[in-house]
Scaffold this motif. Structure first.
Motif, PDB file in Angstrom:
ATOM      1  N   PHE A 104       0.866  -1.349  -0.081  1.00 17.62           N
ATOM      2  CA  PHE A 104      -0.022  -0.002   0.015  1.00 17.62           C
ATOM      3  C   PHE A 104       0.887   1.198  -0.092  1.00 17.62           C
ATOM      4  N   CYS A 105       0.716   2.282  -0.949  1.00 17.76           N
ATOM      5  CA  CYS A 105       1.303   3.331  -1.024  1.00 17.76           C
ATOM      6  C   CYS A 105       0.600   4.383  -0.459  1.00 17.76           C
ATOM      7  N   TYR A 106       1.083   5.086   0.575  1.00 19.54           N
ATOM      8  CA  TYR A 106       0.173   6.064   1.364  1.00 19.54           C
ATOM      9  C   TYR A 106      -0.014   7.326   0.553  1.00 19.54           C
ATOM     10  N   PRO A 107      -1.189   7.642   0.006  1.00 19.16           N
ATOM     11  CA  PRO A 107      -1.480   8.812  -0.486  1.00 19.16           C
ATOM     12  C   PRO A 107      -1.738  10.285   0.282  1.00 19.16           C
ATOM     13  N   PHE A 108      -1.606  10.010   1.431  1.00 21.78           N
ATOM     14  CA  PHE A 108      -1.810  11.059   2.574  1.00 21.78           C
ATOM     15  C   PHE A 108      -0.768  10.792   3.714  1.00 21.78           C
ATOM     16  N   ASN A 109      -0.592  11.848   4.518  1.00 25.15           N
ATOM     17  CA  ASN A 109       0.243  11.644   5.812  1.00 25.15           C
ATOM     18  C   ASN A 109      -0.912  10.881   6.650  1.00 25.15           C
ATOM     19  N   ALA A 110      -0.114  10.074   7.603  1.00 29.17           N
ATOM     20  CA  ALA A 110      -1.116   8.914   8.553  1.00 29.17           C
ATOM     21  C   ALA A 110      -0.528   8.744   9.653  1.00 29.17           C
ATOM     22  N   PHE A 111      -1.045   8.257  10.595  1.00 24.13           N
ATOM     23  CA  PHE A 111      -0.647   7.700  11.661  1.00 24.13           C
ATOM     24  C   PHE A 111      -1.424   6.116  11.568  1.00 24.13           C
ATOM     25  N   ARG A 112      -0.684   4.941  11.808  1.00 20.82           N
ATOM     26  CA  ARG A 112      -1.163   3.657  11.819  1.00 20.82           C
ATOM     27  C   ARG A 112      -1.075   2.864  13.136  1.00 20.82           C
ATOM     28  N   PHE A 113      -2.188   2.653  13.812  1.00 23.52           N
ATOM     29  CA  PHE A 113      -2.256   2.058  15.036  1.00 23.52           C
ATOM     30  C   PHE A 113      -2.411   0.539  14.958  1.00 23.52           C
ATOM     31  N   VAL A 114      -1.569   0.028  15.897  1.00 23.71           N
ATOM     32  CA  VAL A 114      -1.260  -1.670  15.603  1.00 23.71           C
ATOM     33  C   VAL A 114      -1.117  -2.195  16.877  1.00 23.71           C
ATOM     34  N   THR A 115      -1.927  -3.326  17.156  1.00 24.28           N
ATOM     35  CA  THR A 115      -1.924  -3.919  18.553  1.00 24.28           C
ATOM     36  C   THR A 115      -0.278  -4.422  18.788  1.00 24.28           C
ATOM     37  N   LEU A 116       0.133  -4.376  20.110  1.00 26.22           N
ATOM     38  CA  LEU A 116       1.279  -4.911  20.646  1.00 26.22           C
ATOM     39  C   LEU A 116       1.018  -6.291  21.139  1.00 26.22           C
ATOM     40  N   ARG A 117      -0.024  -6.732  21.356  1.00 24.55           N
ATOM     41  CA  ARG A 117      -0.449  -8.014  22.065  1.00 24.55           C
ATOM     42  C   ARG A 117      -1.613  -8.348  21.699  1.00 24.55           C
ATOM     43  N   ASP A 118      -2.271  -9.553  22.088  1.00 21.17           N
ATOM     44  CA  ASP A 118      -3.602  -9.943  21.739  1.00 21.17           C
ATOM     45  C   ASP A 118      -4.362  -8.963  22.820  1.00 21.17           C
ATOM     46  N   VAL A 119      -5.719  -8.622  22.224  1.00 20.40           N
ATOM     47  CA  VAL A 119      -6.354  -7.745  23.146  1.00 20.40           C
ATOM     48  C   VAL A 119      -7.726  -8.245  23.079  1.00 20.40           C
ATOM     49  N   ALA A 120      -8.455  -8.188  24.299  1.00 21.76           N
ATOM     50  CA  ALA A 120      -9.515  -8.678  24.371  1.00 21.76           C
ATOM     51  C   ALA A 120     -10.870  -7.990  23.958  1.00 21.76           C
ATOM     52  N   CYS A 121     -11.980  -8.333  23.527  1.00 21.65           N
ATOM     53  CA  CYS A 121     -13.288  -7.409  23.085  1.00 21.65           C
ATOM     54  C   CYS A 121     -13.658  -6.628  24.484  1.00 21.65           C
ATOM     55  N   GLY A 122     -13.927  -5.372  23.966  1.00 19.94           N
ATOM     56  CA  GLY A 122     -14.042  -4.509  25.153  1.00 19.94           C
ATOM     57  C   GLY A 122     -12.910  -3.729  25.832  1.00 19.94           C
ATOM     58  N   ASP A 123     -11.673  -4.128  25.651  1.00 23.91           N
ATOM     59  CA  ASP A 123     -10.544  -3.701  26.224  1.00 23.91           C
ATOM     60  C   ASP A 123     -10.331  -2.388  25.641  1.00 23.91           C
ATOM     61  N   GLU A 124      -9.877  -1.320  26.502  1.00 24.49           N
ATOM     62  CA  GLU A 124      -9.254   0.104  25.866  1.00 24.49           C
ATOM     63  C   GLU A 124      -7.996  -0.215  25.287  1.00 24.49           C
ATOM     64  N   LEU A 125      -8.015   0.274  24.202  1.00 24.04           N
ATOM     65  CA  LEU A 125      -6.664   0.495  23.306  1.00 24.04           C
ATOM     66  C   LEU A 125      -5.942   1.561  23.732  1.00 24.04           C
ATOM     67  N   THR A 126      -4.711   1.518  24.144  1.00 25.53           N
ATOM     68  CA  THR A 126      -3.887   2.444  24.560  1.00 25.53           C
ATOM     69  C   THR A 126      -2.627   2.525  23.868  1.00 25.53           C
ATOM     70  N   ILE A 127      -1.917   3.683  23.792  1.00 28.94           N
ATOM     71  CA  ILE A 127      -0.627   3.971  23.216  1.00 28.94           C
ATOM     72  C   ILE A 127       0.131   4.565  24.311  1.00 28.94           C
ATOM     73  N   SER A 128       1.402   4.620  23.974  1.00 30.03           N
ATOM     74  CA  SER A 128       2.280   5.223  24.861  1.00 30.03           C
ATOM     75  C   SER A 128       2.483   6.861  24.192  1.00 30.03           C
ATOM     76  N   TYR A 129       2.354   7.642  25.421  1.00 25.61           N
ATOM     77  CA  TYR A 129       2.704   9.288  24.906  1.00 25.61           C
ATOM     78  C   TYR A 129       4.252   9.371  25.139  1.00 25.61           C
TER      79      TYR A 129
END
Length: 143
Positions: A104-129
């Protein structure tokens, strides 16, 4: 019809009230490690405008893009809350960058968010600031 408690943002994520801070992004289903959960196009802002931005509600929702620019992530990108035990990370993609896996060639500037480990349904997805450039938080962390 949308639930009053949450805003659906796609097949994998939804926005809901967070115990961490305001709104947050949550998993709609179980997500294996390495899942791309969101691609957020960004609006780039001049870092020189930080004094003006800091006087607005947008201030808490911008990322550093490079030495001269800040980025406001569209979609739900600016709603990922911080955790020092984050279950996701984000990558910066610039116009013309090519993903070596999907081609995929990005036609725009973007952030891509990816899981670091398995995440259960209903869990909050968090990143490090924090990062090498910004090792300290500017607020008290909520667990």
């Amino acid at each position: 019809m949308l639930s009053e408690r949450r805003l659906v943002a796609g097949d994998m994520v939804y926005v809901n009230q967070s115990a961490k801070h305001g709104a947050g992004v949550f998993a709609s289903t179980g997500l294996p490690k390495g899942t791309i959960v969101h691609i957020a196009p960004v609006l780039l802002l001049k870092k020189d405008d930080l004094n003006v931005i800091n006087e607005t509600d947008v201030a808490g929702y911008v990322f550093t893009w490079d030495e001269t620019r800040l980025a406001f992530a569209m979609g739900v990108g600016s709603l990922f809350n911080h955790s020092s035990d984050n279950n996701c990370f984000y990558e910066m993609w610039s116009i013309g960058d090519v993903d070596s896996v999907s081609n995929f060639c990005y036609p725009f500037n973007a952030f891509r968010f990816v899981t670091l480990r398995d995440v259960a349904c209903g869990d909050e997805l968090t990143i490090s600031y924090t990062s090498e450039d910004q090792p300290d938080l500017w607020f008290d962390e909520v667990d």
